[in-house]
Design a protein around this motif. Sequence first.
Motif, PDB file in Angstrom:
ATOM      1  N   LYS A  94       0.787  -1.231   0.000  1.00  0.00           N
ATOM      2  CA  LYS A  94       0.000   0.000   0.000  1.00  0.00           C
ATOM      3  C   LYS A  94       0.826   1.291   0.000  1.00  0.00           C
ATOM      4  O   LYS A  94       0.248   2.364  -0.148  1.00  0.00           O
ATOM      5  N   GLU A 159      -3.111  -6.577  -0.648  1.00  0.00           N
ATOM      6  CA  GLU A 159      -3.328  -5.958  -1.958  1.00  0.00           C
ATOM      7  C   GLU A 159      -4.793  -5.991  -2.378  1.00  0.00           C
ATOM      8  O   GLU A 159      -5.221  -5.165  -3.198  1.00  0.00           O
ATOM      9  N   ASP A 163      -8.611   0.216  -1.929  1.00  0.00           N
ATOM     10  CA  ASP A 163      -7.822   1.435  -1.723  1.00  0.00           C
ATOM     11  C   ASP A 163      -8.684   2.589  -1.217  1.00  0.00           C
ATOM     12  O   ASP A 163      -8.164   3.520  -0.587  1.00  0.00           O
ATOM     13  N   GLU A 164     -10.000   2.544  -1.502  1.00  0.00           N
ATOM     14  CA  GLU A 164     -10.882   3.630  -1.067  1.00  0.00           C
ATOM     15  C   GLU A 164     -10.885   3.779   0.453  1.00  0.00           C
ATOM     16  O   GLU A 164     -11.009   4.895   0.986  1.00  0.00           O
ATOM     17  N   GLU A 167      -7.780   5.718   1.346  1.00  0.00           N
ATOM     18  CA  GLU A 167      -7.874   7.113   0.912  1.00  0.00           C
ATOM     19  C   GLU A 167      -8.798   7.900   1.838  1.00  0.00           C
ATOM     20  O   GLU A 167      -8.492   9.051   2.210  1.00  0.00           O
TER      21      GLU A 167
END
Length: 276
Positions: A94, A159, A163-164, A167
């Motif tokens: 990440k 992985e 990713d949200e 963020e």
Amino acid sequence: MRALRLPGAGQLLLLLLLLVFNLLPIYFILENSVKTPLEFASSTLSFPQALQWSNYSVAWEKISMSLYNTSIITVASVVAIVAFSAMSAYSFSKLRFPLKNTLFLLVFGLLLIPGFLTLIPLYLQIKKLGLSDSYLALILPYIAGGQAFSIFVLKTFFEQLPDEIFEAARIDGAGNIRIFSTIVLPLSIPICTTVAIINITSLWNDYLLPSLLLNRGHQTITMALVAFEAAAGNYGLSDYGGMMAAYLIAAVPLLLLFSLLMRNFVEGISSGSIKM
């Protein structure tokens, strides 16, 4: 509504064979652990006439200290392996930093090196550091040796995390340490449990490295079992009942651990197999 389909004769036979092959070793060790040497010599499969529970007290005397040593070494090593490999896997999956892929390939390359090739250099290094016959003589090599596989498994899992989530956490002002501790670790408990159990099993059953680096005062459970077997065979009839009891006592901690963490272990295996 689907009709219930009963297994055929071939399937029942296969299930029966699997059941016999799995339960026969358990029956063998249980019934022989309460036998006298004469009963063991006469038949290894017949049930004893009188249960010799004293075999367990003899076995406990022989291996209790080594069981304590092994527990300390294994717990300290596995906790450090999971902690360090989780942080490394999070960084590789990440975060962005120079030479990330190159460093990961170097870590992955460690999986391709046979462990026995490093035994002599490791032995000399431990001797030079003055760590022989101490807990650190095994804990430090175990931590280093468990990193490559654990990082690879955990990185593959991390992985797949959206990713949200990360963020949104960064927009709220969370740093990497807080994201790792409050988001990544809670979501990865099953896979971390799987990695921990795999490492615990290999470290608990290791014999070669402890026999090279430890003396009798810090011997592990495998060293104690081998010493018990060697001593029992030197005087008349071997104490196979005591040895079987010792094997059973040595297996109990792993059986209890797996039964308590089986749900997380299966969850981790399932999630890891799907995502890999």
